[in-house]
Motif scaffolding. Structure first.
Motif, PDB file in Angstrom:
ATOM      1  N   ARG A  87      -6.278   5.045  -4.942  1.00  0.00           N
ATOM      2  CA  ARG A  87      -5.278   6.108  -4.745  1.00  0.00           C
ATOM      3  C   ARG A  87      -5.900   7.475  -5.027  1.00  0.00           C
ATOM      4  O   ARG A  87      -5.732   8.415  -4.268  1.00  0.00           O
ATOM      5  N   GLU A  88      -6.663   7.583  -6.118  1.00  0.00           N
ATOM      6  CA  GLU A  88      -7.336   8.844  -6.450  1.00  0.00           C
ATOM      7  C   GLU A  88      -8.331   9.245  -5.362  1.00  0.00           C
ATOM      8  O   GLU A  88      -8.411  10.408  -4.990  1.00  0.00           O
TER       9      GLU A  88
ATOM     10  N   TYR B 209       0.832  -1.212   0.000  1.00  0.00           N
ATOM     11  CA  TYR B 209       0.000   0.000   0.000  1.00  0.00           C
ATOM     12  C   TYR B 209       0.863   1.256   0.000  1.00  0.00           C
ATOM     13  O   TYR B 209       0.530   2.246  -0.648  1.00  0.00           O
TER      14      TYR B 209
ATOM     15  N   SER C  54      -9.993  -0.403  -8.419  1.00  0.00           N
ATOM     16  CA  SER C  54      -8.595  -0.734  -8.676  1.00  0.00           C
ATOM     17  C   SER C  54      -7.715   0.059  -7.711  1.00  0.00           C
ATOM     18  O   SER C  54      -8.168   1.020  -7.079  1.00  0.00           O
ATOM     19  N   VAL C  55      -6.459  -0.317  -7.637  1.00  0.00           N
ATOM     20  CA  VAL C  55      -5.518   0.411  -6.783  1.00  0.00           C
ATOM     21  C   VAL C  55      -5.435   1.873  -7.226  1.00  0.00           C
ATOM     22  O   VAL C  55      -5.413   2.780  -6.397  1.00  0.00           O
ATOM     23  N   ALA C  56      -5.417   2.104  -8.535  1.00  0.00           N
ATOM     24  CA  ALA C  56      -5.350   3.486  -9.042  1.00  0.00           C
ATOM     25  C   ALA C  56      -6.588   4.281  -8.619  1.00  0.00           C
ATOM     26  O   ALA C  56      -6.474   5.448  -8.214  1.00  0.00           O
ATOM     27  N   GLU C  57      -7.766   3.667  -8.680  1.00  0.00           N
ATOM     28  CA  GLU C  57      -8.991   4.352  -8.270  1.00  0.00           C
ATOM     29  C   GLU C  57      -8.977   4.640  -6.772  1.00  0.00           C
ATOM     30  O   GLU C  57      -9.416   5.709  -6.331  1.00  0.00           O
TER      31      GLU C  57
ATOM     32  N   GLN D 272       2.269   1.766  -3.467  1.00  0.00           N
ATOM     33  CA  GLN D 272       1.211   2.183  -4.380  1.00  0.00           C
ATOM     34  C   GLN D 272       0.695   3.597  -4.096  1.00  0.00           C
ATOM     35  O   GLN D 272      -0.165   4.098  -4.811  1.00  0.00           O
TER      36      GLN D 272
END
Length: 119
Positions: free
Chosen positions: A70-71, A27, A65-68, A30
């Motif tokens: 993170r945002e 985490y 997702s991890v990107a979502e 990421q």
């Protein structure tokens, strides 16, 4: 250098959030949580890292997702208040409902007498 409020170790965050230490490090890599470093280069996390991890785990269960994730977490201020966490709760609930509706539409499609390749 170590900030005075950064007091939790990787093991502390793992234990309090119910995940493995390797997941805490994942985490962090990421960008979902961040750590300060001690003079001995050990990670130290603020208390809100535990909450961020728990929110990330819920978001993963919703299907983000991890990107979502993170945002989503990037919208939090550096010292989140209760209303900030409540806003994320509403966002996650709305996204879960949207995804449930989309899956129900897929179920309706595959319940027809058409061949799957014709859907």
């Amino acid at each position: 250098m170590l900030k005075s409020s950064a007091t939790l170790t990787v093991s502390d965050v793992a234990a309090e959030s119910g995940i493995a230490a390797s997941a805490v490090r994942f985490y962090e890599r990421q960008g979902l949580i961040s750590a300060a470093r001690t003079g001995g280069n050990q990670r130290r996390f603020d208390r809100d890292a535990v909450c961020r991890v728990k929110v990330a785990r819920v978001a993963q269960r919703v299907g983000l997702s991890v990107a979502e994730i993170r945002e989503m977490l990037a919208t939090l201020p550096s010292d989140p208040r209760l209303d900030d966490w409540l806003r994320l709760r509403v966002q996650l609930a709305d996204e879960a409902h949207r995804r449930i509706s989309a899956l129900e539409a897929v179920l309706d499609d595959i319940a027809t007498d058409q061949k799957l390749c014709d859907l």
